[in-house]
Design an enzyme around this catalytic site. Structure first.
Site, short mmCIF file in Angstrom:
data_model
loop_
_atom_site.label_atom_id
_atom_site.label_comp_id
_atom_site.label_asym_id
_atom_site.label_seq_id
_atom_site.Cartn_x
_atom_site.Cartn_y
_atom_site.Cartn_z
N GLN A 84 0.89 -18.17 8.94
CA GLN A 84 -0.37 -18.89 9.15
C GLN A 84 -0.23 -20.30 8.59
OE1 GLN A 84 -3.80 -16.07 7.94
NE2 GLN A 84 -1.98 -15.29 6.95
N HIS A 108 -0.91 -21.11 13.32
CA HIS A 108 -1.87 -22.21 13.14
C HIS A 108 -1.24 -23.59 13.30
CE1 HIS A 108 -4.51 -19.20 10.71
NE2 HIS A 108 -4.62 -19.04 12.00
N CYS A 155 -1.40 -33.24 28.70
CA CYS A 155 -0.34 -32.44 29.34
C CYS A 155 0.21 -31.35 28.42
CB CYS A 155 0.81 -33.33 29.82
SG CYS A 155 1.86 -33.94 28.48
N GLY A 186 1.32 -13.32 0.41
CA GLY A 186 0.53 -14.51 0.09
C GLY A 186 -0.59 -14.84 1.05
P1 NAD Z 1 -5.89 -18.11 1.47
O1 NAD Z 1 -6.02 -19.39 0.73
O2 NAD Z 1 -7.09 -17.52 2.12
O3 NAD Z 1 -5.33 -17.00 0.47
C1 NAD Z 1 -4.20 -17.20 -0.31
C2 NAD Z 1 -3.69 -15.86 -0.80
O4 NAD Z 1 -2.48 -16.09 -1.48
C3 NAD Z 1 -4.64 -15.17 -1.79
O5 NAD Z 1 -4.75 -13.80 -1.44
C4 NAD Z 1 -3.93 -15.34 -3.13
O6 NAD Z 1 -4.16 -14.23 -4.01
C5 NAD Z 1 -2.48 -15.39 -2.70
N1 NAD Z 1 -1.59 -16.12 -3.60
C6 NAD Z 1 -1.87 -17.18 -4.39
N2 NAD Z 1 -0.77 -17.58 -5.03
C7 NAD Z 1 0.24 -16.75 -4.63
C8 NAD Z 1 1.62 -16.66 -4.92
N3 NAD Z 1 2.21 -17.52 -5.76
N4 NAD Z 1 2.33 -15.69 -4.34
C9 NAD Z 1 1.76 -14.81 -3.47
N5 NAD Z 1 0.45 -14.84 -3.16
C10 NAD Z 1 -0.30 -15.81 -3.73
O7 NAD Z 1 -4.69 -18.31 2.49
P2 NAD Z 1 -4.43 -17.65 3.92
O8 NAD Z 1 -4.68 -16.19 3.87
O9 NAD Z 1 -3.09 -18.12 4.36
O10 NAD Z 1 -5.54 -18.24 4.89
C11 NAD Z 1 -5.93 -19.57 4.82
C12 NAD Z 1 -5.59 -20.45 6.02
O11 NAD Z 1 -5.29 -21.70 5.44
C13 NAD Z 1 -4.39 -20.10 6.80
O12 NAD Z 1 -4.82 -20.02 8.09
C14 NAD Z 1 -3.43 -21.30 6.71
O13 NAD Z 1 -3.24 -21.85 8.00
C15 NAD Z 1 -4.18 -22.36 5.98
N6 NAD Z 1 -3.46 -22.98 4.85
C16 NAD Z 1 -2.14 -23.27 4.96
C17 NAD Z 1 -1.46 -23.85 3.91
C18 NAD Z 1 0.01 -24.14 4.07
O14 NAD Z 1 0.46 -24.43 5.18
N7 NAD Z 1 0.79 -24.08 2.99
C19 NAD Z 1 -2.12 -24.12 2.71
C20 NAD Z 1 -3.50 -23.82 2.62
C21 NAD Z 1 -4.14 -23.25 3.71
ZN ZN Z 2 0.99 -35.92 27.82
#
Ligand code: NAD
Ligand code: ZN
Length: 276
Positions: A112, A130, A141, A220
């Site tokens: 994600q 995502h 396009c 995560g």
């Molecule tokens: P979320 O923020 O909803 O949840 C994060 C999860 O990670 C929590 O359950 C937390 O307990 C856990 N966590 C925190 N630190 C951790 C670690 N060190 N090791 C393992 N687990 C850990 O994130 P989500 O479920 O991915 O959903 C949020 C949306 O936000 C996603 O769709 C994503 O696209 C986007 N997002 C992406 C990024 C990125 O690309 N790095 C950063 C923030 C949000």
């Molecule tokens: Zn184009």
């Protein structure tokens, strides 16, 4: 870290046992896997949503409105998010998942995340549900282009220097996403904002990987963002054994045969080759 007999080693051995009997293991990852790389998660303490309410910042029409009335706030948000992304490098979790794919232990990663860290670590079979902040997409396009980290660094530097005005901000943002070289259409970041649909090709590929998996490593993610959060349930219904790696329990916990209550980077460092 952690000698024989310590709880981390117990979980490591358990996971090794499960992987040993697996033919189609897949990982499903979320923001938590990149937390130890310095990218804040959305939810939880210190998460992005503490500073930037999602109803404003994760929603494209609202962000456009904010851009019209308070362009400086959009510039601060964009520069803040870009800074953490640009400074991040893959941690042991990204690296070990990539090694396992090379070794045939893992079929692929459904993520994600938009941070590109799985690819930087060497994973090749990746479903980016995502999108990816290093890619732009033509709204006419559909043509996509991967941007260099260097261009994003330049954008970040220009954002920091931007005066709080719409025109200046527009100039910086349009240099990041210039016109499409194929059809001249407008381009936008190839990321999915709240309320937008998932890219069909990635979603279908993810469904295939998840439904064929015999082990799904759920790492995560709070599994609260739909439809991505359906992946663990679909995999379970198709017979996969679920392993959750997350310091906090989540909605996936009741489905998990094994729950590893550690930060992902710290846990996966147990699988990294030791230099003696
Ligand atoms: P979320 O923020 O909803 O949840 C994060 C999860 O990670 C929590 O359950 C937390 O307990 C856990 N966590 C925190 N630190 C951790 C670690 N060190 N090791 C393992 N687990 C850990 O994130 P989500 O479920 O991915 O959903 C949020 C949306 O936000 C996603 O769709 C994503 O696209 C986007 N997002 C992406 C990024 C990125 O690309 N790095 C950063 C923030 C949000
Ligand atoms: Zn184009």
């Amino acid at each position: 870290m952690g000698g024989k007999g310590c709880p981390e080693q117990y979980f490591r051995e358990k996971l090794e046992e499960l992987l040993h009997s697996s033919h189609h293991a897949v990982a499903f990852t979320g923001a938590g896997v990149s937390q130890e790389s310095g990218i804040p998660t959305f939810r939880g303490k210190g998460g992005l949503w503490d500073r930037y309410p999602p109803f404003l910042y994760a929603n494209l029409p609202m962000l456009a409105l904010l851009f019209l009335i308070r362009p400086s706030r959009v510039a601060v948000f964009a520069s803040d998010v870009l800074a953490s992304l640009l400074e991040a490098a893959p941690n042991p979790c990204h690296k070990v998942l990539a090694d396992w794919e090379r070794l045939g232990i893992l079929r692929g990663v459904i993520t994600q995340n938009v941070d590109d860290l799985h690819e930087m670590a060497g994973s090749r079979n990746i479903c980016e549900l995502h999108g990816n902040v290093y890619r732009v997409r033509c709204v006419r396009c559909g043509g996509k282009e991967k941007l260099s980290r260097h261009l994003l660094w330049e954008t970040w530097e220009r954002l920091r220097g931007v005066r709080p005005g719409r025109r200046e901000l527009l100039r910086v943002l349009s240099s990041y996403a210039s016109r499409c070289p194929y059809c001249g259409g407008r381009r936008r970041p190839d990321v999915v904002f709240f309320g937008e649909g998932l890219p069909a090709e990635e979603w279908n590929k993810a469904l295939g990987l998840a439904s064929e998996s015999d082990i799904l490593l759920v790492v995560g993610t709070s599994a609260l963002v739909y439809p991505a959060a359906m992946i663990p349930r679909l995999a379970r219904e198709s017979g996969a054994r679920i392993v959750e790696i997350n310091p906090e329990p989540t909605s996936v916990t009741p489905l998990a045969e094994l729950r590893v209550p550690y930060p992902a980077g710290r846990f996966f460092s147990l699988f990294e080759p030791r230099v003696s």
